[in-house]
Design a protein around this motif. Sequence first.
Motif, short mmCIF file in Angstrom:
data_model
loop_
_atom_site.label_atom_id
_atom_site.label_comp_id
_atom_site.label_asym_id
_atom_site.label_seq_id
_atom_site.Cartn_x
_atom_site.Cartn_y
_atom_site.Cartn_z
N LEU A 166 -3.84 15.68 -21.41
CA LEU A 166 -2.78 14.93 -20.75
C LEU A 166 -2.92 15.04 -19.24
O LEU A 166 -2.79 14.04 -18.52
N LEU A 167 -3.21 16.23 -18.74
CA LEU A 167 -3.35 16.42 -17.30
C LEU A 167 -4.49 15.58 -16.75
O LEU A 167 -4.40 15.03 -15.64
N ALA A 168 -5.59 15.49 -17.50
CA ALA A 168 -6.73 14.67 -17.07
C ALA A 168 -6.30 13.21 -16.91
O ALA A 168 -6.66 12.55 -15.92
N LYS A 169 -5.54 12.70 -17.86
CA LYS A 169 -5.09 11.30 -17.80
C LYS A 169 -4.11 11.08 -16.66
O LYS A 169 -4.12 10.04 -15.99
N LEU A 170 -3.24 12.07 -16.41
CA LEU A 170 -2.26 11.92 -15.33
C LEU A 170 -2.94 11.95 -13.96
O LEU A 170 -2.59 11.17 -13.07
N HIS A 171 -3.90 12.85 -13.80
CA HIS A 171 -4.63 12.90 -12.53
C HIS A 171 -5.38 11.59 -12.29
O HIS A 171 -5.38 11.06 -11.17
N TYR A 172 -6.00 11.07 -13.33
CA TYR A 172 -6.74 9.82 -13.15
C TYR A 172 -5.77 8.66 -12.93
O TYR A 172 -6.11 7.67 -12.27
N GLY A 173 -4.56 8.78 -13.46
CA GLY A 173 -3.53 7.78 -13.19
C GLY A 173 -3.19 7.73 -11.70
O GLY A 173 -2.99 6.65 -11.13
N VAL A 174 -3.15 8.90 -11.06
CA VAL A 174 -2.94 8.96 -9.61
C VAL A 174 -4.10 8.26 -8.90
O VAL A 174 -3.89 7.46 -7.98
N ALA A 175 -5.32 8.57 -9.32
CA ALA A 175 -6.50 7.94 -8.72
C ALA A 175 -6.46 6.42 -8.88
O ALA A 175 -6.84 5.67 -7.97
N GLN A 176 -5.99 5.94 -10.03
CA GLN A 176 -5.90 4.50 -10.26
C GLN A 176 -4.89 3.84 -9.32
O GLN A 176 -5.14 2.74 -8.80
N ILE A 201 0.83 -1.20 0.00
CA ILE A 201 0.00 0.00 0.00
C ILE A 201 0.86 1.25 0.00
O ILE A 201 0.63 2.20 -0.76
N MET A 202 1.89 1.27 0.86
CA MET A 202 2.77 2.44 0.93
C MET A 202 3.54 2.65 -0.36
O MET A 202 3.76 3.79 -0.79
N SER A 203 3.94 1.57 -1.02
CA SER A 203 4.63 1.68 -2.30
C SER A 203 3.73 2.35 -3.33
O SER A 203 4.16 3.25 -4.07
N LEU A 204 2.47 1.94 -3.38
CA LEU A 204 1.52 2.52 -4.33
C LEU A 204 1.22 3.98 -4.00
O LEU A 204 1.10 4.83 -4.89
N ILE A 205 1.12 4.30 -2.71
CA ILE A 205 0.89 5.69 -2.31
C ILE A 205 2.06 6.57 -2.74
O ILE A 205 1.87 7.68 -3.27
N GLU A 222 -5.69 1.00 -6.51
CA GLU A 222 -4.96 -0.24 -6.31
C GLU A 222 -4.59 -0.43 -4.84
O GLU A 222 -4.66 -1.54 -4.30
N ALA A 223 -4.19 0.68 -4.19
CA ALA A 223 -3.87 0.62 -2.76
C ALA A 223 -5.10 0.22 -1.95
O ALA A 223 -5.01 -0.58 -1.01
N SER A 224 -6.26 0.76 -2.32
CA SER A 224 -7.50 0.42 -1.63
C SER A 224 -7.86 -1.04 -1.81
O SER A 224 -8.35 -1.70 -0.88
N VAL A 225 -7.62 -1.56 -3.01
CA VAL A 225 -7.90 -2.98 -3.28
C VAL A 225 -7.04 -3.87 -2.40
O VAL A 225 -7.51 -4.85 -1.81
#
Length: 255
Positions: free
Chosen positions: A106-116, A80-84, A120-123
């Motif tokens: 591009l910024l939209a995709k990068l922000h959503y990449g952070v959310a993804q 989890i910490m690695s993903l954070i 993964e950390a939540s999963v």
Amino acid sequence: MGPKFYQIDSLQFELGMVLFLYGAFLRERALEVLPADLVQSAALFRKAAGVYHYLANEVFPTIRTSAERTPECTSSVSNIMSLICLAEAQAVTIKRAEEKGNTGGLLAKLHYGVAQLLHEASVVLHSNSGECKDLSLRFLDFIASCKALHELKSQKHVADDLKTAGQVGVAIGVLRHALVNAKKNMPAEELWKSIFSQNIDNVADMLKKFENENEFVWREKIATDDELPLLEGKKIVNLIPYRPQRWERELMFKI
């Protein structure tokens, strides 16, 4: 991360805790240099991610003990910490992209990449509830609220691009959906709440502007949730692998 105390008689455990603290130090240092040096900050976050990844895959799985472990001494929490840390490194990269004048798409995709990454950390967290049961509510709130914040920022950029492309009705639908979702994930921490509220206000102002324009000029049908485009994510950061020192390798061999 939690209020409980543990005792485990294991040198491997001690090594793991030292490395966990080293990862925490790298992350803290990344936050300290963030205002002055984005490149160094991103590199430190990536190094921290590498330390936690090493712990999750090389150190903690080798510990053999029947005693209950502190959350910091589990592979799940290190994952989890690695993903954070990777998510934080990408967030810093977004700041660099903004400074270079990159486009909203591009910024939209990068922000959503952070959310993804945070998803993964939540999963991992929910898939290993036994190991993560003693994590603090503040830590869990941090993951959820950061994920929601970057989703909101992604949707803001998406809506701006849609409006530029003449799809005002869809843009309004995106912003309405974004605000509903963001308000459901308002953090409890006051400082985080202040930052979150500011971003919500910015999106609300944009929505009001788009709705006024649409009412008097465009008169487009507002898209429903089922008609909204799916968000696309882009992950552009990788961890920097941790290389154990000679004494660590010898210790692991002896153990």
